[in-house]
Design a protein around this motif. Structure first.
Motif, mmCIF file in Angstrom:
data_model
loop_
_atom_site.group_PDB
_atom_site.id
_atom_site.type_symbol
_atom_site.label_atom_id
_atom_site.label_comp_id
_atom_site.label_asym_id
_atom_site.label_seq_id
_atom_site.Cartn_x
_atom_site.Cartn_y
_atom_site.Cartn_z
ATOM 1 N N HIS A 158 -2.796 2.372 -4.295
ATOM 2 C CA HIS A 158 -2.488 3.466 -3.906
ATOM 3 C C HIS A 158 -3.586 4.171 -3.343
ATOM 4 N N VAL A 159 -3.309 4.573 -1.831
ATOM 5 C CA VAL A 159 -4.234 5.235 -1.118
ATOM 6 C C VAL A 159 -3.953 6.715 -1.356
ATOM 7 N N SER A 160 -4.775 7.436 -1.933
ATOM 8 C CA SER A 160 -4.573 8.925 -2.149
ATOM 9 C C SER A 160 -5.165 9.855 -1.368
ATOM 10 N N PHE A 161 -4.580 10.937 -1.346
ATOM 11 C CA PHE A 161 -5.252 12.051 -0.535
ATOM 12 C C PHE A 161 -5.138 13.494 -1.127
ATOM 13 N N GLY A 162 -6.024 14.389 -0.670
ATOM 14 C CA GLY A 162 -6.000 15.898 -1.200
ATOM 15 C C GLY A 162 -5.091 16.686 -0.296
ATOM 16 N N LEU A 163 -5.362 17.718 -0.689
ATOM 17 C CA LEU A 163 -4.540 18.924 0.111
ATOM 18 C C LEU A 163 -5.223 19.694 0.946
ATOM 19 N N VAL A 164 -4.395 20.112 2.135
ATOM 20 C CA VAL A 164 -4.857 20.890 3.206
ATOM 21 C C VAL A 164 -4.563 22.251 2.635
ATOM 22 N N GLN A 165 -5.725 23.257 2.906
ATOM 23 C CA GLN A 165 -5.478 24.560 2.569
ATOM 24 C C GLN A 165 -5.568 25.424 3.717
ATOM 25 N N LEU A 221 -13.728 12.570 3.037
ATOM 26 C CA LEU A 221 -12.959 11.548 2.164
ATOM 27 C C LEU A 221 -11.344 11.815 2.108
ATOM 28 N N LEU A 222 -10.566 11.065 2.444
ATOM 29 C CA LEU A 222 -9.307 11.218 2.263
ATOM 30 C C LEU A 222 -8.726 11.829 0.925
ATOM 31 N N SER A 223 -9.576 11.862 -0.307
ATOM 32 C CA SER A 223 -9.265 12.305 -1.511
ATOM 33 C C SER A 223 -9.605 13.704 -1.761
ATOM 34 N N SER A 224 -10.423 14.218 -0.760
ATOM 35 C CA SER A 224 -10.951 15.535 -0.892
ATOM 36 C C SER A 224 -9.778 16.287 -0.532
ATOM 37 N N ASP A 225 -9.636 17.737 -0.837
ATOM 38 C CA ASP A 225 -9.032 18.830 -0.227
ATOM 39 C C ASP A 225 -9.811 19.419 0.756
ATOM 40 N N TYR A 226 -9.313 20.077 1.892
ATOM 41 C CA TYR A 226 -10.338 20.622 2.789
ATOM 42 C C TYR A 226 -9.542 21.838 3.356
ATOM 43 N N GLN A 227 -10.149 22.662 3.897
ATOM 44 C CA GLN A 227 -9.916 24.077 4.508
ATOM 45 C C GLN A 227 -9.563 23.960 5.950
ATOM 46 N N PHE A 228 -8.338 24.093 6.282
ATOM 47 C CA PHE A 228 -8.226 24.182 7.868
ATOM 48 C C PHE A 228 -8.477 25.153 8.489
ATOM 49 N N SER A 229 -9.163 24.990 9.665
ATOM 50 C CA SER A 229 -9.368 26.163 10.445
ATOM 51 C C SER A 229 -9.087 25.941 11.821
ATOM 52 N N TRP A 230 -8.324 26.836 12.731
ATOM 53 C CA TRP A 230 -7.866 26.513 13.943
ATOM 54 C C TRP A 230 -8.870 26.643 14.903
ATOM 55 N N ASP A 231 -9.779 27.563 14.775
ATOM 56 C CA ASP A 231 -10.920 27.807 15.491
ATOM 57 C C ASP A 231 -11.659 26.662 15.470
ATOM 58 N N ARG A 232 -12.079 25.836 14.418
ATOM 59 C CA ARG A 232 -13.002 24.840 14.449
ATOM 60 C C ARG A 232 -12.310 23.761 14.915
ATOM 61 N N ILE A 241 1.035 -1.126 0.064
ATOM 62 C CA ILE A 241 0.183 0.050 0.040
ATOM 63 C C ILE A 241 0.845 1.239 0.113
ATOM 64 N N TYR A 242 0.613 2.039 -1.036
ATOM 65 C CA TYR A 242 1.282 3.399 -1.091
ATOM 66 C C TYR A 242 0.525 4.705 -0.637
ATOM 67 N N VAL A 243 0.857 5.247 0.303
ATOM 68 C CA VAL A 243 0.158 6.482 0.807
ATOM 69 C C VAL A 243 0.786 7.886 0.423
ATOM 70 N N THR A 244 0.320 8.482 -0.470
ATOM 71 C CA THR A 244 0.648 9.682 -1.207
ATOM 72 C C THR A 244 -0.327 10.442 -1.524
ATOM 73 N N ASP A 245 -0.221 11.875 -2.079
ATOM 74 C CA ASP A 245 -1.242 12.700 -2.408
ATOM 75 C C ASP A 245 -1.749 12.250 -3.797
ATOM 76 N N LYS A 246 -2.682 12.868 -4.334
ATOM 77 C CA LYS A 246 -3.623 12.364 -5.388
ATOM 78 C C LYS A 246 -2.766 12.906 -6.803
ATOM 79 N N SER A 247 -1.853 13.889 -6.440
ATOM 80 C CA SER A 247 -1.066 14.210 -7.821
ATOM 81 C C SER A 247 -0.443 13.083 -8.477
ATOM 82 N N GLN A 248 0.013 12.087 -7.526
ATOM 83 C CA GLN A 248 0.946 10.799 -7.899
ATOM 84 C C GLN A 248 -0.018 9.731 -8.448
ATOM 85 N N SER A 249 -1.306 9.922 -8.464
ATOM 86 C CA SER A 249 -1.982 8.813 -9.131
ATOM 87 C C SER A 249 -1.576 8.215 -10.288
#
Length: 624
Positions: free
Chosen positions: A420-427, A486-497, A389-397
């Motif tokens: 390949h377990v892919s994941f999105g970006l943290v923004q 979902l791991l493949s989704s990008d998400y918006q990080f929020s300290w307050d949340r 199993i390879y865990v990398t971001d989805k740009s390497q799909s």
């Protein structure tokens, strides 16, 4: 397993009516999610899952009518106290006292193994898995982009180990390539051996930034190529300096991994496969898979792209990156040049080179994918594993699609078992000082903010080690915000949340666990036996028991798609149900038998909560 014994009993009765083996029905009987608005049954059978829909008559039949007909043929017994129907389902309510007794006994008996002994896993073979994750580039500080790979890979490894699989945690370091030629020259010009020992990654980062400013200088380019050539030729002095970079980097990473609660069984790297990659090229050539270009091929690329965030284009020929800024509408026009003698593998169905992967430069040297091919073959030979199993971001799909395709073309059928377990970006992850680059800055920031929140909260008690507690709670906040979707989704990080003490957060999970642990301490946390389950018939107690029934199904779902969100959602619901029960079902001041029964209920809830948190990579705290 509590849920299993109930499923078996229901399946046994259904088997006689439907003339199907009980084992065929087990997975069709699922625990019903708890509802805040109404009381629900404990289990349900979906009619669609046991109906043969091959005929048009069967398709046309109303599923609800079929459910009613089936329910009429079933009878209540010592286990099932009520049978009802829903839209296409037959619903089963378990005898309430039997439900409480069975669930609590099973949770407290199985402890950390509750849920994993379920019959749902009886047909799942135990496997040996190599899981590659994190994999930072040595001589560079641990970038925030590696956080997701690290915590996701750790979760997958934790889950597989809990379910009885053998796991090898692999950290595949980016420790080779032309960038080390540039870094080597930079260190010779600007390096300081004392700084390298005291703060290796910070110093190497500063050196790399400094030498990059001069990277366009032809003399610097030549020196960098010479340094890397010496490295490939195993020049003793050059190799010694590179080894220092690597060793110091790994020491620093281990320190950060310790903060994350992560460990690895093996540290590997691209450097291990320099020579083996040449063997791979020879194998490709022998099998007639390696094709070499016989002329210069120039491919123009023209396009208009609207960019709202940073974008990296990776050129598969020389493994360099084109970095473009953000927020601009740009016209892109550049050339990809395939030099004479470049080695490619044809991946197209018609074998017309409409889809191919470049595996060799024109000078005969390997590329990243060639080293990955060598690594995959070596790991399989060494570990004889069932899956990788390879865990990398989805740009390497695309990279991994090509990797698995080439392995299969080479005759390695086990490539089908690679994943390949892919994941999105943290923004939007920023500290008070601005945009975040390094993971350690984030860990320090979350610890600092949690210390402040704990100091100002009215409910905070005196804690033996507030810094360590803040670290564990802060990490839980990061992990839960990351794992909710979902791991493949990008998400918006929020300290307050992320740091809210109420709501669906890691802080809330930790707070709930600490509160339930405190309750055990106050009222005795010895193993409770001979519980008067008649004292646990209130709706809020039943809701907790019903939810505990579902744990094995949630584990099974996560084991199938390797998504942590199922466990996160389950634990958050468990925490909310436990919080409501804690308010409405007091232990203090209740009659001894009632208090004992409620203590047992809360102890079971805390045990399952702790189990699930540990799978996610969270260390439960006992004080907050």
């Amino acid at each position: 397993m509590a849920a299993c014994s109930f499923r078996r009993s229901i399946a046994s009765q259904l088997s006689k009516v439907l003339d199907l083996p009980p084992e065929n029905l087990i997975k069709s009987i699922s625990a019903v999610p708890v509802s805040k608005k109404r009381h629900v049954a404990d289990f349900q059978l979906s009619i669609a899952s046991v109906t043969e829909d091959s005929s048009s008559e069967s398709i046309a039949q109303d599923l609800h009518l079929q459910a009613q007909k089936l329910a009429e043929r079933l009878k209540c017994d010592a286990v099932v106290s009520e049978i009802s129907t829903g839209p296409g389902t037959v619903n089963f309510t378990i005898n309430r006292e039997l439900l409480a007794k069975t669930v609590l006994q099973q949770v407290l008996k199985d402890g950390s193994e509750y849920g994993v002994k379920s019959e749902l896993f009886s047909t799942v073979p135990r496997q040996k898995a190599v899981i590659e994750f994190s994999s930072p580039n040595i001589a560079k500080k641990f970038h925030i982009g590696h956080l997701r790979s690290t915590i996701i890979g750790n979760f997958i490894a934790n889950l597989k180990v809990a379910l009885g699989h053998e796991v090898i945690r692999m950290n595949y370091l980016g420790d080779w390539g032309m960038q080390f030629g540039l870094l080597g020259v930079g260190f010779q010009c600007f390096g300081n051996k004392e700084k390298l020992k005291s703060s290796p990654l910070q110093h190497l980062f500063e050196v790399y930034v400094q030498i990059n400013k001069e990277a366009d200088d032809e003399n610097v380019k030549k020196l960098a190529k010479d340094f890397f050539r010496k490295l490939e030729e195993h020049d003793e002095q050059t190799l010694s300096l590179w080894k220092q970079f690597r060793d110091f980097s790994i020491e620093e990473y281990i320190r950060i991994y310790k903060r994350l609660g992560v460990h690895f069984d093996e540290y590997s790297g691209e450097s291990f496969y320099q020579e083996k990659s040449q063997e791979v090229l020879k194998m490709l050539e022998d099998k007639g898979l390696l094709q070499k270009t016989v002329y210069e091929l120039v491919i123009p690329f023209i396009g208009v792209v609207y960019l709202t965030s940073q974008v990296h284009f990776k050129c598969n020929i020389d493994e360099t990156y084109l970095h473009i800024g953000s927020g601009l509408q740009l016209l892109l026009c550049f050339l990809l040049t395939y030099r004479k003698g470049t080695g490619v593998v044809d991946l197209s169905e018609k074998k017309d080179l409409s889809l191919f992967s470049t595996v060799m430069r024109s000078d005969g040297t390997s590329l990243y994918i060639t080293r990955d091919l060598a690594a995959a073959i070596d790991r399989m030979n060494k570990h004889s594993c069932d899956t990788m199993i390879y865990v990398t971001d989805k740009s390497q799909s695309n990279h991994f699609q090509h990797l698995f395709q080439i392995l299969k073309l080479m005759g390695y059928d086990w490539a089908e078992r690679c994943r390949h377990v892919s994941f999105g970006l943290v923004q939007g992850m920023k500290t008070r000082r601005g945009e975040v680059v390094f993971l350690e800055d984030v860990l320090n920031e979350v610890r600092s903010r949690m210390l402040q929140n704990m100091a100002s909260a009215k409910t905070t008690k005196e804690i033996e080690d507030p810094i360590e507690t803040a670290e564990k709670v802060g990490l839980a906040a990061l992990i839960i915000q990351d794992f909710r979707g979902l791991l493949s989704s990008d998400y918006q990080f929020s300290w307050d949340r992320a740091l809210q003490s109420r709501g669906d957060t890691g802080v809330f999970l930790q707070y709930t666990h600490a509160r339930l642990h405190s309750l055990e301490q106050m009222h005795g946390n010895e193993q409770l036996t001979d519980i008067n389950v008649a004292c646990l018939q209130e709706p809020n107690a039943i809701s907790v028991l019903q939810h505990l029934l579902r744990y094995d199904e949630v584990l099974y779902q996560s084991s199938q798609d390797l998504q942590p969100k199922h466990i996160v959602s389950y634990l958050l619901t468990l925490s909310h149900l436990a919080a409501v029960a804690h308010k409405t079902l007091p232990v203090k001041g209740s009659a001894p038998k009632v208090a004992q029964a409620r203590c047992c209920l809360f102890q079971a809830a805390r045990s399952v909560l702790a189990n699930g948190m540990k799978l996610l990579g969270i260390t439960p705290v006992t004080q907050m």
